[in-house]
Design a protein around this motif. Structure first.
Motif, PDB file in Angstrom:
ATOM      1  N   ILE A   1      16.767  11.535  17.762  1.00 47.45           N
ATOM      2  CA  ILE A   1      16.391  11.219  16.396  1.00 47.45           C
ATOM      3  C   ILE A   1      15.240  12.098  15.925  1.00 47.45           C
ATOM      4  O   ILE A   1      14.233  12.250  16.624  1.00 47.45           O
ATOM      5  N   CYS A   2      15.370  12.639  14.736  1.00 43.23           N
ATOM      6  CA  CYS A   2      14.268  13.329  14.074  1.00 43.23           C
ATOM      7  C   CYS A   2      13.801  12.462  12.904  1.00 43.23           C
ATOM      8  O   CYS A   2      14.617  12.062  12.060  1.00 43.23           O
ATOM      9  N   ALA A   3      12.522  12.164  12.852  1.00 40.44           N
ATOM     10  CA  ALA A   3      11.944  11.433  11.724  1.00 40.44           C
ATOM     11  C   ALA A   3      11.079  12.402  10.921  1.00 40.44           C
ATOM     12  O   ALA A   3      10.201  13.071  11.479  1.00 40.44           O
ATOM     13  N   VAL A   4      11.346  12.482   9.637  1.00 41.35           N
ATOM     14  CA  VAL A   4      10.574  13.361   8.759  1.00 41.35           C
ATOM     15  C   VAL A   4       9.342  12.604   8.268  1.00 41.35           C
ATOM     16  O   VAL A   4       9.464  11.560   7.621  1.00 41.35           O
ATOM     17  N   ILE A   5       8.167  13.116   8.607  1.00 40.43           N
ATOM     18  CA  ILE A   5       6.919  12.575   8.059  1.00 40.43           C
ATOM     19  C   ILE A   5       6.643  13.352   6.777  1.00 40.43           C
ATOM     20  O   ILE A   5       6.173  14.484   6.808  1.00 40.43           O
ATOM     21  N   SER A   6       6.959  12.738   5.663  1.00 40.16           N
ATOM     22  CA  SER A   6       7.023  13.465   4.395  1.00 40.16           C
ATOM     23  C   SER A   6       5.660  13.785   3.799  1.00 40.16           C
ATOM     24  O   SER A   6       5.556  14.680   2.951  1.00 40.16           O
ATOM     25  N   GLY A   7       4.608  13.040   4.199  1.00 34.00           N
ATOM     26  CA  GLY A   7       3.301  13.324   3.626  1.00 34.00           C
ATOM     27  C   GLY A   7       2.193  12.627   4.376  1.00 34.00           C
ATOM     28  O   GLY A   7       2.427  11.678   5.139  1.00 34.00           O
ATOM     29  N   GLY A   8       0.963  13.098   4.145  1.00 31.96           N
ATOM     30  CA  GLY A   8      -0.190  12.523   4.819  1.00 31.96           C
ATOM     31  C   GLY A   8      -1.342  12.197   3.886  1.00 31.96           C
ATOM     32  O   GLY A   8      -2.483  12.067   4.330  1.00 31.96           O
ATOM     33  N   ASN A   9      -1.058  12.043   2.606  1.00 35.82           N
ATOM     34  CA  ASN A   9      -2.117  11.791   1.621  1.00 35.82           C
ATOM     35  C   ASN A   9      -2.356  10.285   1.474  1.00 35.82           C
ATOM     36  O   ASN A   9      -1.854   9.635   0.569  1.00 35.82           O
ATOM     37  N   ILE A  10      -3.140   9.745   2.362  1.00 39.91           N
ATOM     38  CA  ILE A  10      -3.404   8.316   2.403  1.00 39.91           C
ATOM     39  C   ILE A  10      -4.863   8.053   2.042  1.00 39.91           C
ATOM     40  O   ILE A  10      -5.766   8.798   2.447  1.00 39.91           O
ATOM     41  N   ASP A  11      -5.107   7.009   1.254  1.00 37.09           N
ATOM     42  CA  ASP A  11      -6.476   6.632   0.905  1.00 37.09           C
ATOM     43  C   ASP A  11      -7.258   6.310   2.179  1.00 37.09           C
ATOM     44  O   ASP A  11      -6.751   5.626   3.082  1.00 37.09           O
ATOM     45  N   SER A  12      -8.513   6.756   2.245  1.00 32.16           N
ATOM     46  CA  SER A  12      -9.314   6.553   3.448  1.00 32.16           C
ATOM     47  C   SER A  12      -9.542   5.073   3.738  1.00 32.16           C
ATOM     48  O   SER A  12      -9.523   4.657   4.909  1.00 32.16           O
ATOM     49  N   ALA A  13      -9.725   4.261   2.686  1.00 39.99           N
ATOM     50  CA  ALA A  13      -9.942   2.825   2.901  1.00 39.99           C
ATOM     51  C   ALA A  13      -8.700   2.166   3.468  1.00 39.99           C
ATOM     52  O   ALA A  13      -8.784   1.289   4.343  1.00 39.99           O
ATOM     53  N   VAL A  14      -7.536   2.561   2.985  1.00 33.51           N
ATOM     54  CA  VAL A  14      -6.270   2.034   3.499  1.00 33.51           C
ATOM     55  C   VAL A  14      -6.092   2.450   4.954  1.00 33.51           C
ATOM     56  O   VAL A  14      -5.733   1.637   5.815  1.00 33.51           O
ATOM     57  N   PHE A  15      -6.362   3.705   5.245  1.00 36.73           N
ATOM     58  CA  PHE A  15      -6.206   4.224   6.601  1.00 36.73           C
ATOM     59  C   PHE A  15      -7.153   3.502   7.566  1.00 36.73           C
ATOM     60  O   PHE A  15      -6.765   3.117   8.677  1.00 36.73           O
TER      61      PHE A  15
ATOM     62  N   VAL B   1      -1.776  12.052  10.924  1.00 38.83           N
ATOM     63  CA  VAL B   1      -2.098  11.210   9.771  1.00 38.83           C
ATOM     64  C   VAL B   1      -0.905  11.196   8.828  1.00 38.83           C
ATOM     65  O   VAL B   1      -0.495  12.243   8.322  1.00 38.83           O
ATOM     66  N   ALA B   2      -0.339  10.020   8.621  1.00 36.39           N
ATOM     67  CA  ALA B   2       0.801   9.860   7.728  1.00 36.39           C
ATOM     68  C   ALA B   2       0.459   8.860   6.631  1.00 36.39           C
ATOM     69  O   ALA B   2      -0.215   7.858   6.883  1.00 36.39           O
ATOM     70  N   GLU B   3       0.892   9.125   5.431  1.00 42.76           N
ATOM     71  CA  GLU B   3       0.755   8.141   4.356  1.00 42.76           C
ATOM     72  C   GLU B   3       1.864   7.100   4.495  1.00 42.76           C
ATOM     73  O   GLU B   3       2.751   7.234   5.354  1.00 42.76           O
ATOM     74  N   GLY B   4       1.831   6.075   3.656  1.00 35.70           N
ATOM     75  CA  GLY B   4       2.799   4.987   3.789  1.00 35.70           C
ATOM     76  C   GLY B   4       4.239   5.448   3.730  1.00 35.70           C
ATOM     77  O   GLY B   4       5.040   5.166   4.643  1.00 35.70           O
TER      78      GLY B   4
ATOM     79  N   PHE C   1       0.810  -1.218   0.000  1.00 36.00           N
ATOM     80  CA  PHE C   1       0.000   0.000   0.000  1.00 36.00           C
ATOM     81  C   PHE C   1       0.845   1.271   0.000  1.00 36.00           C
ATOM     82  O   PHE C   1       0.304   2.380  -0.108  1.00 36.00           O
ATOM     83  N   VAL C   2       2.163   1.146   0.088  1.00 32.88           N
ATOM     84  CA  VAL C   2       3.048   2.315   0.156  1.00 32.88           C
ATOM     85  C   VAL C   2       3.373   2.801  -1.255  1.00 32.88           C
ATOM     86  O   VAL C   2       3.829   2.025  -2.097  1.00 32.88           O
ATOM     87  N   SER C   3       3.146   4.062  -1.532  1.00 36.13           N
ATOM     88  CA  SER C   3       3.460   4.624  -2.850  1.00 36.13           C
ATOM     89  C   SER C   3       4.504   5.710  -2.718  1.00 36.13           C
ATOM     90  O   SER C   3       4.718   6.262  -1.641  1.00 36.13           O
ATOM     91  N   GLY C   4       5.170   6.005  -3.816  1.00 42.88           N
ATOM     92  CA  GLY C   4       6.099   7.131  -3.849  1.00 42.88           C
ATOM     93  C   GLY C   4       7.540   6.796  -3.530  1.00 42.88           C
ATOM     94  O   GLY C   4       8.416   7.662  -3.658  1.00 42.88           O
ATOM     95  N   ILE C   5       7.832   5.560  -3.118  1.00 43.17           N
ATOM     96  CA  ILE C   5       9.215   5.153  -2.872  1.00 43.17           C
ATOM     97  C   ILE C   5       9.426   3.747  -3.422  1.00 43.17           C
ATOM     98  O   ILE C   5       8.468   3.010  -3.678  1.00 43.17           O
ATOM     99  N   GLY C   6      10.690   3.395  -3.605  1.00 42.76           N
ATOM    100  CA  GLY C   6      11.031   2.030  -3.963  1.00 42.76           C
ATOM    101  C   GLY C   6      10.946   1.682  -5.432  1.00 42.76           C
ATOM    102  O   GLY C   6      11.054   0.514  -5.807  1.00 42.76           O
ATOM    103  N   TYR C   7      10.785   2.674  -6.318  1.00 43.74           N
ATOM    104  CA  TYR C   7      10.613   2.369  -7.729  1.00 43.74           C
ATOM    105  C   TYR C   7      11.922   2.054  -8.434  1.00 43.74           C
ATOM    106  O   TYR C   7      12.939   2.713  -8.209  1.00 43.74           O
ATOM    107  N   GLY C   8      11.912   1.064  -9.318  1.00 40.69           N
ATOM    108  CA  GLY C   8      12.984   0.821 -10.274  1.00 40.69           C
ATOM    109  C   GLY C   8      14.366   0.738  -9.664  1.00 40.69           C
ATOM    110  O   GLY C   8      14.726  -0.240  -9.016  1.00 40.69           O
TER     111      GLY C   8
END
Length: 322
Positions: free
Chosen positions: A298-312, A276-279, A230-237
């Motif tokens: 430690i600082c963790a960057v929460i880069s985005g929160g655009n998660i599908d409501s069904a997934v959440f 609310v954090a996305e994957g 369900f995680v998008s935006g990372i790990g491509y190619g």
């Protein structure tokens, strides 16, 4: 073809801060009581940016760095969601047309936001979309291509996050962030290396989709399997060749986490911190909770929160979405 991406300096970063002031938000750095024993964890809430993602910063700086006359035909980008949202947002701000070229598995939450912004959406297969990212252009598109990773102005926009973290928490010892295209990690690293080089830069990926870890192991970018769940935006190619020399020199460590660990981090953030954090945005927190690193502040960057409501909803029920 893109040129090799070079580090940006403090003058470029400060110019970016001034340029995007009033568009991006100086996001809070908040405490987090779910840290492992012996660790202090604080969260940089980039999910609170106007488009729900850190991409506000690099896209705004990239667009505003261009000659306005060159933008008259509109803007377009290739993105699974957040970069496209940034381009759409800036296009609307400037009264321009915009197009988002997305992969077939782009999250519905991000597509719906793009539709509300009036962006034209074109969908490609995963393979064709990745080829478009690598080339950085599509012959059938009108307007200016906006690159959220390899444009030096984008990198300077990302770097403003690093400056803010160091100002908000001078004692920080390590910064964890998701690694997608590399702009976020390398941008933050540019600021940290210039201002406090002892602070560790730790990139975070999925165990099932880890191009950066594979590149470090092989000594060069290498194709990897892409099973992000369900995680998008990372790990491509694979790591973009133009980004690899900078990533190799700037990033101290790569941590990987499972899809289940990411889901747990999202659930904990929502229940304990009302965040609310996305994957992809929670990958850094999942890695922080695993505590497979030596620094204690430690600082963790929460880069985005655009998660599908069904997934959440599924995650809040204790399930790991497919």
């Amino acid at each position: 073809m893109f040129a090799e991406v070079k580090a940006v300096g403090i003058a470029q970063i400060e110019a970016a801060r001034a340029r995007i002031a009033g568009l991006s938000v100086l996001t809070p750095l908040v405490g987090c009581d779910i840290a492992p024993q012996g660790k202090t964890l604080r969260l940089k809430l980039e999910n609170l940016q106007p488009i729900g993602s850190f991409k506000t910063r690099p896209i705004a700086n990239a667009v505003l760095s261009k000659n306005r006359a060159d933008l008259s035909a509109g803007l377009y980008t290739t993105s699974s969601g957040n970069s496209a949202l940034g381009v759409a947002w800036m296009a609307r701000h400037l009264g321009l047309a915009s197009t988002a070229v997305v992969p077939s598995n782009a999250p519905e939450a991000k597509l719906e936001k793009l539709r509300r912004m009036g962006t034209r959406i074109e969908t490609l297969s995963q393979e064709a979309w990745w080829r478009a990212i690598e080339s950085g252009t599509l012959a059938d598109q009108a307007g200016m291509y906006i690159d959220a990773v390899r444009d030096p102005a984008s990198l300077a926009g990302d770097a403003t996050i690093g400056v803010e973290i160091l100002e908000q928490w001078p004692e920080v010892e390590a910064i964890l962030m998701p690694f997608g295209g590399g702009g976020l990690a390398c941008g933050i690293a540019c600021a940290v290396r210039a201002l406090k080089p002892h602070v560790k830069i730790i990139a975070c990926e999925l165990a099932s989709a880890h191009p950066l870890q594979s590149a470090f192991a092989a000594g060069c970018p290498t194709p990897t399997a892409h099973e992000p769940g369900f995680v998008s935006g990372i790990g491509y190619g694979q790591v973009l060749p133009e980004m690899w020399p900078l990533a190799r020199s700037m990033i101290d460590e790569v941590l990987t986490v499972s899809i289940a660990q990411v889901a747990r981090a999202i659930k904990l953030l929502a229940e304990n911190n009302r965040i609310v954090a996305e994957g992809a945005g929670a990958v850094s927190v999942a890695a922080a909770l695993a505590a497979q690193y030596s620094p204690s502040k430690i600082c963790a960057v929460i880069s985005g929160g655009n998660i599908d409501s069904a997934v959440f909803a599924a995650i809040l029920e204790g399930r790991v979405p497919g």
